[in-house]
Design a protein around this motif. Structure first.
Motif, mmCIF file in Angstrom:
data_model
loop_
_atom_site.group_PDB
_atom_site.id
_atom_site.type_symbol
_atom_site.label_atom_id
_atom_site.label_comp_id
_atom_site.label_asym_id
_atom_site.label_seq_id
_atom_site.Cartn_x
_atom_site.Cartn_y
_atom_site.Cartn_z
ATOM 1 N N TYR A 109 45.926 45.155 40.241
ATOM 2 C CA TYR A 109 46.314 44.927 38.851
ATOM 3 C C TYR A 109 45.192 45.392 37.929
ATOM 4 C CZ TYR A 109 48.709 42.222 35.136
ATOM 5 O OH TYR A 109 49.401 41.818 34.023
ATOM 6 N N PRO A 110 45.505 46.025 36.801
ATOM 7 C CA PRO A 110 44.438 46.458 35.876
ATOM 8 C C PRO A 110 43.854 45.260 35.120
ATOM 9 C CG PRO A 110 46.590 46.961 34.946
ATOM 10 C CD PRO A 110 46.845 46.423 36.329
ATOM 11 N N VAL A 111 42.622 44.921 35.407
ATOM 12 C CA VAL A 111 42.034 43.681 34.895
ATOM 13 C C VAL A 111 40.770 43.985 34.088
ATOM 14 C CG1 VAL A 111 41.016 41.472 35.539
ATOM 15 C CG2 VAL A 111 42.947 42.364 36.832
ATOM 16 N N SER A 112 40.666 43.380 32.928
ATOM 17 C CA SER A 112 39.477 43.485 32.073
ATOM 18 C C SER A 112 38.465 42.414 32.474
ATOM 19 C CB SER A 112 39.883 43.271 30.613
ATOM 20 O OG SER A 112 40.398 41.950 30.456
ATOM 21 N N GLU A 113 37.333 42.358 31.753
ATOM 22 C CA GLU A 113 36.348 41.309 32.024
ATOM 23 C C GLU A 113 36.957 39.924 31.805
ATOM 24 O OE1 GLU A 113 32.736 41.849 29.907
ATOM 25 O OE2 GLU A 113 32.310 43.822 30.762
ATOM 26 N N ALA A 114 37.767 39.806 30.762
ATOM 27 C CA ALA A 114 38.433 38.521 30.510
ATOM 28 C C ALA A 114 39.365 38.175 31.668
ATOM 29 C CB ALA A 114 39.223 38.586 29.203
ATOM 30 N N GLY A 115 40.035 39.189 32.193
ATOM 31 C CA GLY A 115 40.909 38.968 33.330
ATOM 32 C C GLY A 115 40.152 38.535 34.567
ATOM 33 N N GLU A 116 39.007 39.132 34.785
ATOM 34 C CA GLU A 116 38.172 38.742 35.926
ATOM 35 C C GLU A 116 37.792 37.269 35.815
ATOM 36 O OE1 GLU A 116 37.579 40.395 38.504
ATOM 37 O OE2 GLU A 116 37.752 42.523 38.049
ATOM 38 N N ARG A 117 37.480 36.822 34.614
ATOM 39 C CA ARG A 117 37.128 35.410 34.416
ATOM 40 C C ARG A 117 38.341 34.508 34.674
ATOM 41 N NH1 ARG A 117 34.182 37.689 30.008
ATOM 42 N NH2 ARG A 117 35.865 37.153 28.565
ATOM 43 N N ASP A 118 39.499 34.922 34.159
ATOM 44 C CA ASP A 118 40.718 34.126 34.371
ATOM 45 C C ASP A 118 41.058 34.022 35.854
ATOM 46 O OD1 ASP A 118 40.968 33.798 31.657
ATOM 47 O OD2 ASP A 118 42.557 35.300 31.412
ATOM 48 N N LEU A 119 40.919 35.120 36.553
ATOM 49 C CA LEU A 119 41.244 35.120 37.981
ATOM 50 C C LEU A 119 40.233 34.305 38.780
ATOM 51 C CD1 LEU A 119 42.344 38.837 38.403
ATOM 52 C CD2 LEU A 119 43.814 36.813 38.555
ATOM 53 N N ALA A 120 38.982 34.343 38.366
ATOM 54 C CA ALA A 120 37.968 33.537 39.044
ATOM 55 C C ALA A 120 38.266 32.047 38.870
ATOM 56 C CB ALA A 120 36.580 33.873 38.502
ATOM 57 N N ARG A 121 38.698 31.669 37.669
ATOM 58 C CA ARG A 121 39.061 30.263 37.434
ATOM 59 C C ARG A 121 40.276 29.877 38.262
ATOM 60 N NH1 ARG A 121 37.294 31.274 31.959
ATOM 61 N NH2 ARG A 121 39.375 32.021 31.385
ATOM 62 N N ALA A 122 41.241 30.797 38.361
ATOM 63 C CA ALA A 122 42.422 30.513 39.162
ATOM 64 C C ALA A 122 42.038 30.310 40.623
ATOM 65 C CB ALA A 122 43.430 31.654 39.036
ATOM 66 N N PRO A 173 45.719 48.705 30.176
ATOM 67 C CA PRO A 173 46.872 49.563 30.479
ATOM 68 C C PRO A 173 46.952 49.863 31.971
ATOM 69 C CG PRO A 173 45.623 50.423 28.614
ATOM 70 C CD PRO A 173 44.790 49.339 29.213
ATOM 71 N N TRP A 174 48.161 50.060 32.454
ATOM 72 C CA TRP A 174 48.326 50.383 33.870
ATOM 73 C C TRP A 174 47.732 51.744 34.208
ATOM 74 C CZ3 TRP A 174 49.538 47.790 38.108
ATOM 75 C CH2 TRP A 174 50.175 46.551 37.984
ATOM 76 N N GLU A 175 47.873 52.688 33.298
ATOM 77 C CA GLU A 175 47.414 54.043 33.583
ATOM 78 C C GLU A 175 46.463 54.508 32.490
ATOM 79 O OE1 GLU A 175 50.569 56.740 34.631
ATOM 80 O OE2 GLU A 175 51.740 55.126 35.541
ATOM 81 N N LYS A 176 45.416 55.162 32.895
ATOM 82 C CA LYS A 176 44.408 55.640 31.962
ATOM 83 C C LYS A 176 44.746 57.043 31.476
ATOM 84 C CE LYS A 176 40.684 53.095 34.271
ATOM 85 N NZ LYS A 176 39.378 53.207 34.972
ATOM 86 N N LEU A 177 44.151 57.407 30.343
ATOM 87 C CA LEU A 177 44.277 58.758 29.805
ATOM 88 C C LEU A 177 42.939 59.463 29.965
ATOM 89 C CD1 LEU A 177 46.294 57.984 26.551
ATOM 90 C CD2 LEU A 177 47.167 58.774 28.742
ATOM 91 N N PRO A 178 42.913 60.780 29.996
ATOM 92 C CA PRO A 178 44.048 61.694 29.875
ATOM 93 C C PRO A 178 44.846 61.775 31.152
ATOM 94 C CG PRO A 178 42.055 62.924 30.254
ATOM 95 C CD PRO A 178 41.630 61.484 30.102
ATOM 96 N N PRO A 179 46.038 62.419 31.093
ATOM 97 C CA PRO A 179 46.906 62.486 32.268
ATOM 98 C C PRO A 179 46.244 63.105 33.491
ATOM 99 C CG PRO A 179 48.095 63.145 30.295
ATOM 100 C CD PRO A 179 46.653 62.991 29.900
ATOM 101 N N ALA A 180 45.280 63.985 33.286
ATOM 102 C CA ALA A 180 44.674 64.699 34.417
ATOM 103 C C ALA A 180 44.000 63.759 35.400
ATOM 104 C CB ALA A 180 43.668 65.723 33.908
ATOM 105 N N ILE A 181 43.616 62.552 34.949
ATOM 106 C CA ILE A 181 42.910 61.658 35.855
ATOM 107 C C ILE A 181 43.834 60.592 36.460
ATOM 108 C CG2 ILE A 181 40.762 61.974 34.604
ATOM 109 C CD1 ILE A 181 41.111 59.192 33.432
ATOM 110 N N ILE A 182 45.133 60.683 36.140
ATOM 111 C CA ILE A 182 46.073 59.717 36.697
ATOM 112 C C ILE A 182 46.416 60.108 38.131
ATOM 113 C CG2 ILE A 182 48.366 58.697 36.444
ATOM 114 C CD1 ILE A 182 46.441 57.929 34.255
#
Length: 245
Positions: free
Chosen positions: A196-209, A232-241
């Motif tokens: 799952y695409p997770v930010s720093e805030a997401g990492e903290r939420d998942l650690a608490r979970a 976002p699920w996919e990063k830009l530009p398209p060439a790196i997806i």
């Protein structure tokens, strides 16, 4: 299927004058099927179901340009996928038509799989997950579980962010929760979030979970994290997806 001018203008006026209006200049051209796509999906969001279906039906036979990859906005492939997704949702919720809903979702899934550029609007794996959810609702949960497990086998070599693995594990976690096994369910959810695409805030939420001792509360915490799109699920530009997403 087509609409007459009076019908179309009524739909455009409704969307342009709503609580979150879309500029009329962006949606008024009936001859541009992307305008019809936008209006139809907006009507569905506004709970104007009959009008939404009337508009979206005009898009079902459109063949999108699979090489279309604009720098801004949705590609033609995304427009078509989202239309198919919403039509599937409508025929399932209103008519409980399993066959039609699954057919439209299959088309959306296949189209999103085939598109080789970045997908900005939604998770491609969501089309697969929606199929599993319908199978569960009609009493075919064993089939849905098998399909989730097959997806994991298909995607076994694709590490990193992977919507197909995430949604397969998410469904299996929900299946175990419904069966009363929150320990197994939370283990599956923890595995799901590896993709799952997770930010720093997401990492903290998942650690608490993960640190939550009670299994039922831990499941609830993971489930809450699944409602947040941290990145976002996919990063830009398209060439790196990754081309196989």
């Amino acid at each position: 299927m087509t609409m007459n001018e009076q019908e179309w203008l009524a739909c455009v006026n409704h969307v342009a004058g709503g609580e979150y209006p879309i500029p009329r200049g962006m949606i008024s051209n009936y001859d541009d099927w992307r305008c019809r796509s936008t209006v139809g999906r907006a009507l569905y969001w506004m709970d104007e179901i009959e009008a939404s279906m009337r508009v979206l039906a005009t898009v079902l036979d459109v063949e999108p340009d699979m090489d279309d990859a604009p720098e801004m906005g949705l590609s033609e492939a995304e427009h078509k996928v989202l239309c198919l997704r919403d039509v599937a949702d409508i025929v399932w919720k209103l008519a409980r038509n399993e066959e039609a809903a699954l057919t439209y979702l299959a088309q959306a899934y296949e189209l999103s799989r085939a598109y080789k550029h970045s997908f900005r609007s939604a998770s491609r794996g969501d089309m697969f997950y929606r199929r599993l959810a319908i199978l569960r609702e009609v009493g075919k949960e064993d089939q849905a579980v098998q399909e989730a497990e097959v997806m994991l086998e298909m995607e076994a070599g694709n590490e990193g962010i992977n919507p197909y693995r995430y949604f397969a594990y998410k469904f299996l976690a929900e299946h175990q929760h419904d069966a009363g096994d929150d320990v197994q369910a939370t283990q599956l959810y923890a595995e799901a979030f590896k993709y799952y695409p997770v930010s720093e805030a997401g990492e903290r939420d998942l650690a608490r979970a993960a640190a939550t001792e009670d299994a039922a509360a831990r499941y609830k915490a993971y489930s809450f994290c699944s409602t947040i799109q941290y990145k976002p699920w996919e990063k830009l530009p398209p060439a790196i997806i990754r081309r196989d997403l």
